[in-house]
Each structure stands twice: as structure tokens, then as C-alpha cells.
Motif scaffolding. Structure first.
Motif, PDB file in Angstrom:
ATOM      1  N   PRO A 280       0.661  -1.231  -0.061  1.00  0.00           N
ATOM      2  CA  PRO A 280      -0.132   0.051  -0.085  1.00  0.00           C
ATOM      3  C   PRO A 280       1.031   1.265  -0.033  1.00  0.00           C
ATOM      4  CG  PRO A 280       0.209  -0.928   2.261  1.00  0.00           C
ATOM      5  CD  PRO A 280       0.807  -1.756   1.405  1.00  0.00           C
ATOM      6  N   THR A 281       0.123   2.364   0.013  1.00  0.00           N
ATOM      7  CA  THR A 281       0.904   3.617   0.099  1.00  0.00           C
ATOM      8  C   THR A 281       0.803   4.809   1.257  1.00  0.00           C
ATOM      9  OG1 THR A 281      -0.725   4.693  -1.286  1.00  0.00           O
ATOM     10  CG2 THR A 281       1.075   3.628  -2.528  1.00  0.00           C
ATOM     11  N   ARG A 282       0.126   3.947   2.354  1.00  0.00           N
ATOM     12  CA  ARG A 282      -0.590   4.728   3.464  1.00  0.00           C
ATOM     13  C   ARG A 282       0.503   5.168   4.257  1.00  0.00           C
ATOM     14  NH1 ARG A 282      -2.167  -0.147   4.029  1.00  0.00           N
ATOM     15  NH2 ARG A 282      -0.917  -1.286   5.533  1.00  0.00           N
ATOM     16  N   GLY A 283       0.283   6.319   4.793  1.00  0.00           N
ATOM     17  CA  GLY A 283       1.295   6.631   6.088  1.00  0.00           C
ATOM     18  C   GLY A 283       0.505   6.085   7.261  1.00  0.00           C
ATOM     19  N   SER A 284       1.220   6.487   8.372  1.00  0.00           N
ATOM     20  CA  SER A 284       0.755   5.937   9.672  1.00  0.00           C
ATOM     21  C   SER A 284      -0.610   6.537  10.074  1.00  0.00           C
ATOM     22  CB  SER A 284       1.927   6.439  10.730  1.00  0.00           C
ATOM     23  OG  SER A 284       1.929   7.942  10.896  1.00  0.00           O
ATOM     24  N   GLY A 285      -0.989   7.686   9.463  1.00  0.00           N
ATOM     25  CA  GLY A 285      -2.355   8.229   9.946  1.00  0.00           C
ATOM     26  C   GLY A 285      -3.328   7.782   9.035  1.00  0.00           C
ATOM     27  N   GLY A 286      -3.053   6.732   8.118  1.00  0.00           N
ATOM     28  CA  GLY A 286      -4.163   6.235   7.273  1.00  0.00           C
ATOM     29  C   GLY A 286      -4.345   6.546   5.896  1.00  0.00           C
ATOM     30  N   GLY A 287      -3.831   7.981   5.759  1.00  0.00           N
ATOM     31  CA  GLY A 287      -3.806   8.712   4.360  1.00  0.00           C
ATOM     32  C   GLY A 287      -2.418   8.329   3.582  1.00  0.00           C
ATOM     33  N   SER A 288      -2.210   9.018   2.525  1.00  0.00           N
ATOM     34  CA  SER A 288      -1.246   8.621   1.677  1.00  0.00           C
ATOM     35  C   SER A 288      -0.084   9.026   2.507  1.00  0.00           C
ATOM     36  CB  SER A 288      -1.355   9.347   0.151  1.00  0.00           C
ATOM     37  OG  SER A 288      -2.295   8.874  -0.469  1.00  0.00           O
ATOM     38  N   HIS A 289       1.072   8.524   2.139  1.00  0.00           N
ATOM     39  CA  HIS A 289       2.439   8.524   3.101  1.00  0.00           C
ATOM     40  C   HIS A 289       2.866   9.815   2.443  1.00  0.00           C
ATOM     41  CE1 HIS A 289       6.433   8.340   3.993  1.00  0.00           C
ATOM     42  NE2 HIS A 289       6.345   7.243   4.873  1.00  0.00           N
TER      43      HIS A 289
END
Length: 230
Positions: free
Chosen positions: A181-190
Motif C-alpha cells: 500500500p501507499t498509506r502513512g501512519s495516519g491512514g492517508g497517503s504517505h
């Protein structure tokens, strides 16, 4: 997948059915294709794909020549992920899958991988991004799952590492690269995704984000790079 001396990356695998979800494809559509699973870890994808007539190989620094070393690392890392799963479940709330099913699928994937790793060692190459031991455009498709965008920059996986790794994945592909995936720690895109898309565009590499569903983390996105037709 990381530098061969790093132990900060969990060696944790998935099945072909899970790959179909996180990379948005049907395996039967890829019969006859040459596929590279980069950071394949103990996934059963390579074994299952070859059984369907797909010429798949895996690459990962965890592919030690000693089978017992690989087996022990897999067991330890599955246990680590299982211990972390309550945190993941709390973040996902009602969307969280059954922890027992997640662990079961990981162990199923590992069992399939280990059997194939022992029987078909030539399908598994020990190497690490951002430099791969393959020719330009050697593979029709390249998959990179659960590695890029997952690990923190203080582990050495900073933006230059990501950019050079993506360029290397693109170098060895003839048709496309799928990164999920491409998510960041907050759940959105990194945080790296926007800059990466900009730099890829500047380099003349077509890239876009596509919605996919991760069987563990729920709705997420995949980065798709394509090579223009000649």
C-alpha cells in the motif's frame, strides 16, 4: 525488504488470493507473464503463480541459503506481527479482520513458501533494493508489497531510498510496476507519495494511484507505474 544486515523489516508473507486484492489483478490474466515479486518474503505467491503458468520469481534479502535460518526468521516475525495486531485492530475499529484469520493466512503462506523455497531455490534471489541483479525490462510486471512507504525514515528508508528503489523497480519492468500500500501512519497517503508522483512525472514515467483493498488494513491505495508503448 531492506539492506541485508537490517532486522527492522518484518518477514511476513501473503497468499496469491491476498495479492490479487492488494495489487488489483486476476492471476489467470497473467498466465505466461514474467513476474518479479520484490520484497517477496515468505509469501506463497511465487509458488502459486508458477502452478498457474506464470513465470514468477521472488527477491528478498531474507532468502538466506540456509533453510533453517529462513524458517526461524519467519516464525519469529509472524509472532511479532501477531503481538502487534491488537494495536492494528484498535486503529481499524469495525473494519478490522479476525486476528485468527490473519495469523492463519500468514502461516498458510509461509508453509507454501517454505516448501517451494526448498524445492525450487532458483525461484528465490537474495538481494535488496535499491539495486537489483536483473537486466533492464527483464520482467513484464513487478510487484512490491508491504515494504515501501511502510517503514520509517529513521530506519534508513528515507525519500531518496524510496525514489531510487522505485526507479530500480521500473528499470527491470517491461510493462508495469505495482506498489501497495501507499498509506502513512495516519491512514492517508504517505508523506512521500506526492513528491514521488511529482518526480516520476518529471522523469517521464507515467504513475497514478488506484484504490485497492488490503485484506488486513482495509481500503488503501496502490501506486501504478506503466511503461509507454514503443
Amino acid at each position: 525488504m531492506a539492506d541485508s544486515v537490517s532486522t527492522s523489516v518484518c518477514v511476513y508473507g501473503r497468499t496469491l488470493a491476498q495479492y490479487e486484492q492488494i495489487f488489483d489483478f486476476q492471476a489467470t490474466d497473467w498466465q505466461g507473464d514474467r513476474i518479479l515479486d520484490c520484497s517477496g518474503g515468505p509469501a506463497s505467491f511465487v509458488s502459486e503463480a508458477n502452478a498457474l503458468g506464470i513465470a514468477a520469481i521472488g527477491v528478498d534479502p531474507a532468502y538466506d541459503p540456509d533453510l533453517e535460518v529462513v524458517r526461524q526468521r519467519i516464525e519469529a516475525d509472524i509472532d511479532t506481527v501477531v503481538q502487534l495486531f491488537p494495536i492494528i485492530s484498535a486503529q481499524l475499529g469495525d473494519a478490522a479482520p479476525d486476528p485468527a484469520l490473519v495469523e492463519g493466512s500468514a502461516r498458510q503462506a509461509a508453509a507454501g513458501f517454505l516448501a517451494d523455497f526448498e524445492a525450487n531455490r532458483d525461484r528465490y534471489i537474495q538481494a535488496a533494493l535499491p539495486v537489483l541483479p536483473f537486466d533492464d525490462r527483464q520482467f513484464d510486471r513487478v510487484l512490491c508489497g508491504n515494504f515501501l512507504f511502510i517503514y520509517a525514515s529513521d530506519d534508513g528508508f528515507n525519500y531518496p531510498f524510496h525514489y531510487q528503489s522505485v526507479l530500480e523497480l521500473y528499470r527491470v519492468c517491461d510493462r508495469e510496476v505495482r506498489i501497495s500500500p501507499t498509506r502513512g501512519s495516519g491512514g492517508g497517503s504517505h508523506a512521500y507519495v506526492a513528491q514521488l508522483l511529482s518526480d516520476l512525472t518529471a522523469a517521464g514515467i507515467p504513475a497514478e494511484l488506484k484504490a485497492v483493498r488490503d485484506p488486513v488494513y482495509g481500503e488503501t491505495q496502490m501506486l501504478l507505474l506503466t511503461r509507454p508503448a514503443a
